[in-house]
Write a protein that holds these residues in place. Structure first.
Motif, PDB file in Angstrom:
ATOM      1  N   GLU A   1       2.401  -6.096   9.969  1.00  0.00           N
ATOM      2  CA  GLU A   1       1.541  -7.218   9.572  1.00  0.00           C
ATOM      3  C   GLU A   1       1.182  -7.079   8.098  1.00  0.00           C
ATOM      4  OE1 GLU A   1       0.173 -10.073   8.634  1.00  0.00           O
ATOM      5  OE2 GLU A   1       0.253 -10.380  10.804  1.00  0.00           O
ATOM      6  N   PRO A   2       1.959  -7.717   7.205  1.00  0.00           N
ATOM      7  CA  PRO A   2       1.736  -7.569   5.755  1.00  0.00           C
ATOM      8  C   PRO A   2       0.392  -8.108   5.266  1.00  0.00           C
ATOM      9  CG  PRO A   2       3.923  -8.461   6.209  1.00  0.00           C
ATOM     10  CD  PRO A   2       3.148  -8.521   7.499  1.00  0.00           C
ATOM     11  N   LYS A   3      -0.354  -8.807   6.129  1.00  0.00           N
ATOM     12  CA  LYS A   3      -1.672  -9.318   5.732  1.00  0.00           C
ATOM     13  C   LYS A   3      -2.808  -8.548   6.401  1.00  0.00           C
ATOM     14  CE  LYS A   3      -0.152 -13.987   4.623  1.00  0.00           C
ATOM     15  NZ  LYS A   3      -0.393 -15.435   4.786  1.00  0.00           N
ATOM     16  N   PHE A   4      -2.510  -7.311   6.799  1.00  0.00           N
ATOM     17  CA  PHE A   4      -3.492  -6.478   7.494  1.00  0.00           C
ATOM     18  C   PHE A   4      -4.387  -5.794   6.453  1.00  0.00           C
ATOM     19  CE2 PHE A   4      -3.799  -3.385  11.356  1.00  0.00           C
ATOM     20  CZ  PHE A   4      -5.169  -3.538  11.348  1.00  0.00           C
ATOM     21  N   LEU A   5      -5.449  -6.488   6.081  1.00  0.00           N
ATOM     22  CA  LEU A   5      -6.313  -6.050   4.980  1.00  0.00           C
ATOM     23  C   LEU A   5      -6.887  -4.655   5.211  1.00  0.00           C
ATOM     24  CD1 LEU A   5      -7.718  -6.881   2.298  1.00  0.00           C
ATOM     25  CD2 LEU A   5      -9.589  -7.757   3.687  1.00  0.00           C
ATOM     26  N   TYR A   6      -7.379  -4.390   6.421  1.00  0.00           N
ATOM     27  CA  TYR A   6      -8.034  -3.096   6.683  1.00  0.00           C
ATOM     28  C   TYR A   6      -7.059  -1.927   6.557  1.00  0.00           C
ATOM     29  CZ  TYR A   6     -11.979  -5.839   8.332  1.00  0.00           C
ATOM     30  OH  TYR A   6     -13.027  -6.723   8.404  1.00  0.00           O
TER      31      TYR A   6
ATOM     32  N   GLU B   1      -1.425  -4.524  -3.646  1.00  0.00           N
ATOM     33  CA  GLU B   1      -0.604  -5.156  -2.611  1.00  0.00           C
ATOM     34  C   GLU B   1      -1.485  -5.996  -1.696  1.00  0.00           C
ATOM     35  OE1 GLU B   1       2.733  -3.526   0.144  1.00  0.00           O
ATOM     36  OE2 GLU B   1       2.219  -1.907  -1.255  1.00  0.00           O
ATOM     37  N   ALA B   2      -2.639  -5.442  -1.356  1.00  0.00           N
ATOM     38  CA  ALA B   2      -3.580  -6.171  -0.495  1.00  0.00           C
ATOM     39  C   ALA B   2      -4.035  -7.459  -1.162  1.00  0.00           C
ATOM     40  CB  ALA B   2      -4.776  -5.288  -0.167  1.00  0.00           C
ATOM     41  N   SER B   3      -4.358  -7.369  -2.454  1.00  0.00           N
ATOM     42  CA  SER B   3      -4.858  -8.551  -3.154  1.00  0.00           C
ATOM     43  C   SER B   3      -3.773  -9.618  -3.301  1.00  0.00           C
ATOM     44  CB  SER B   3      -5.412  -8.171  -4.540  1.00  0.00           C
ATOM     45  OG  SER B   3      -4.388  -7.710  -5.381  1.00  0.00           O
ATOM     46  N   GLU B   4      -2.503  -9.202  -3.287  1.00  0.00           N
ATOM     47  CA  GLU B   4      -1.396 -10.162  -3.383  1.00  0.00           C
ATOM     48  C   GLU B   4      -1.071 -10.790  -2.030  1.00  0.00           C
ATOM     49  OE1 GLU B   4       1.768  -7.835  -5.003  1.00  0.00           O
ATOM     50  OE2 GLU B   4       0.773  -7.568  -6.942  1.00  0.00           O
ATOM     51  N   ASN B   5      -1.148  -9.991  -0.965  1.00  0.00           N
ATOM     52  CA  ASN B   5      -0.721 -10.455   0.357  1.00  0.00           C
ATOM     53  C   ASN B   5      -1.834 -11.065   1.194  1.00  0.00           C
ATOM     54  OD1 ASN B   5       1.981  -9.677   0.033  1.00  0.00           O
ATOM     55  ND2 ASN B   5       1.512  -7.575   0.601  1.00  0.00           N
ATOM     56  N   CYS B   6      -3.073 -10.697   0.889  1.00  0.00           N
ATOM     57  CA  CYS B   6      -4.216 -11.182   1.680  1.00  0.00           C
ATOM     58  C   CYS B   6      -5.057 -12.123   0.826  1.00  0.00           C
ATOM     59  CB  CYS B   6      -5.070 -10.010   2.164  1.00  0.00           C
ATOM     60  SG  CYS B   6      -4.105  -8.696   2.969  1.00  0.00           S
TER      61      CYS B   6
END
Length: 470
Positions: free
Chosen positions: A234-239, A263-268
């Motif tokens: 899940e590439p949008k799994f922020l936690y 990566e988190a800020s780009e995908n989420c």
């Protein structure tokens, strides 16, 4: 109403909702059959329009006085609104008429839970469980009640039962990880999650909890690897990004942590906490301009995040914008008056700028809010030691020891102040007390008074206690 022939489709529901609302506007009174009433109540209840759901319930009870369904819905509504006494009284009446109605026991359980009577809540959930065929939600509810009682062993049992019913119950899976951690059965938890992954290899929640359990036994590399699997699924799994970045930061792998956070800020979707973590990474890399940029981004998204105020204030200080630093942190103390950490950060900046009296006031405010922060007591004593006022410094540390006698650093610092006041025997005795508590951290205090640590007696004590500890 569980059977298809008694159900209305969405278009039919819209028609009866329109008819009911027109009736309300015209202050008219019309008849609705049982099925229509049920759908109306559920429609408004699900939409959290509790005023209208209550109006329909009252009308339904009048038009269909023998229907248990509407008495149950009335009891459920009362429970939801916090009218627990009335809800319980009505539920008791219904249970005498229909003792095998599972819904009545669910309502009673909900009431008891609201009243923090978790044992009675569990008792009623279990009665409902013995009647119901669809058990997943009730198993989850029982587990939640046991968690509220801190009975993690029983909670774990019911969560496992819930996962047998529905292997894709992510909420239960998360709570399983938490229960294993609270029971300190990390290895058992890891084995359980691994078995789960063997059956459900694409569960990002399972991989995340595997990482969580590994992290709690300091298997950081394995934890990060598990978080990576969660992210791949899940590439949008922020936690998962957040935890990966956090543990990379703990290992002082700030570049890799930055990569994870970015990566988190780009995908989420934009998240102030992630920007704050990026700012902290840059701050740790001594890139204070970049740190300031990301703390500011976080602050723009959520000015109520106290960490952004601290980060901005500290970065301003490091780039020698002292007025902005003080202004930021002073403003923060007005917004977060009960935040001990912010008062401590302000005190630290004031101390570095040699605003000693202001610094002491801020440290004292921090201590009044949270006297358990060790560094605050030590730093307050430093403000006096800086002026070689060791008597006042000693007074502060004695207060700290009176609050918590089991902190080795307090005793080490007290020994130094006693030594500086030429109370050598007292100093050595105090130093020994600190070594008895923890002989592994005395080096933290060496720079405050190297001469004391070079004394033969100090060396002898260190050798004695470090040898015993090894």
């Amino acid at each position: 109403m569980g059977e298809d022939q008694f159900s209305l489709n969405s278009q039919q529901v819209k028609v009866i909702v329109s008819r009911f609302e027109e009736m309300m506007r015209n202050e008219d009174y019309g008849y609705f059959d049982v099925i229509e009433m049920e759908h109306l109540i559920d429609y408004y209840f699900d939409d959290q329009n509790f005023d209208n759901s209550w109006k329909v319930i009252e009308m339904a009870v009048i038009q269909h006085p023998t229907s248990i369904v509407f008495k149950l819905k009335k009891a459920r509504h009362l429970s939801t609104m916090g009218e627990t006494d009335e809800a319980l009284t009505l539920a008791e009446e219904i249970s005498k008429i229909e003792p095998n109605n599972s819904e009545v026991y669910l309502i009673k359980a909900d009431v008891y839970s609201q009243e923090d009577n978790h044992k009675l809540a569990i008792e009623n959930y279990k009665i409902s469980l013995s009647i119901l065929e669809d058990q997943e939600d009730v198993l989850d509810c029982i587990a939640s009640e046991y968690i509220l009682l801190s009975d993690y062993a029983n909670a774990l049992h019911y969560l496992k039962e819930s996962l047998k019913v529905n292997t894709e119950n992510d909420t239960a899976l998360n709570e399983v990880g938490m229960c294993f951690n609270m029971l300190k059965k990390h290895s058992e938890g890891i084995d359980y999650i691994k078995e789960y992954i063997d059956i459900n290899p694409y569960s990002q929640i399972a991989w995340f909890n595997l990482g969580y359990l590994y992290s709690n036994i300091s298997e950081i590399d394995k934890a990060i690897e598990a978080f990576d699997f969660a992210i791949v699924i899940e590439p949008k799994f922020l936690y998962a990004y957040h935890q990966k970045g956090y543990f990379l930061s703990l290992q002082e792998k700030f570049d890799q942590a930055l990569e994870a956070y970015k990566e988190a800020s780009e995908n989420c979707s934009e998240d102030p906490a992630i920007y704050c973590c990026i700012g902290e990474c840059y701050e740790n890399k001594k890139d204070f301009e970049s740190g300031l940029e990301y703390y500011q981004k976080a602050h723009d998204l959520d000015p109520g995040l106290s960490e952004t105020w601290v980060g901005i204030g500290q970065c301003y200080f490091e780039i020698k914008e002292y007025k902005k630093s003080l202004k930021t942190l002073t403003e923060a103390t007005k917004l977060f008056q009960d935040n001990a950490n912010i008062w401590c950060c302000l005190a630290e900046i004031q101390y570095k700028l040699l605003h000693l009296e202001d610094s002491r006031k801020s440290y004292l405010k921090s201590i009044s809010l949270d006297p358990d922060i060790v560094e605050t007591w030590l730093d307050l004593s430093d403000t006096f030691a800086y002026e070689e006022n060791f008597t006042s410094a000693l007074f502060v540390i004695n207060d700290a020891i009176n609050h918590d006698n089991d902190i080795a650093d307090y005793h080490f610092r007290k020994a130094i102040y006693e030594y500086c006041l030429e109370k050598k025997e007292d100093a050595f005795n105090t130093f020994e007390e600190g070594l008895k508590i923890n002989p592994d951290i005395f080096e933290n205090s060496r720079d405050y008074c190297p001469e004391f640590f070079n004394e033969k007696k100090s060396i002898s004590l260190i050798q004695k206690y470090t040898k015993e500890n090894n």
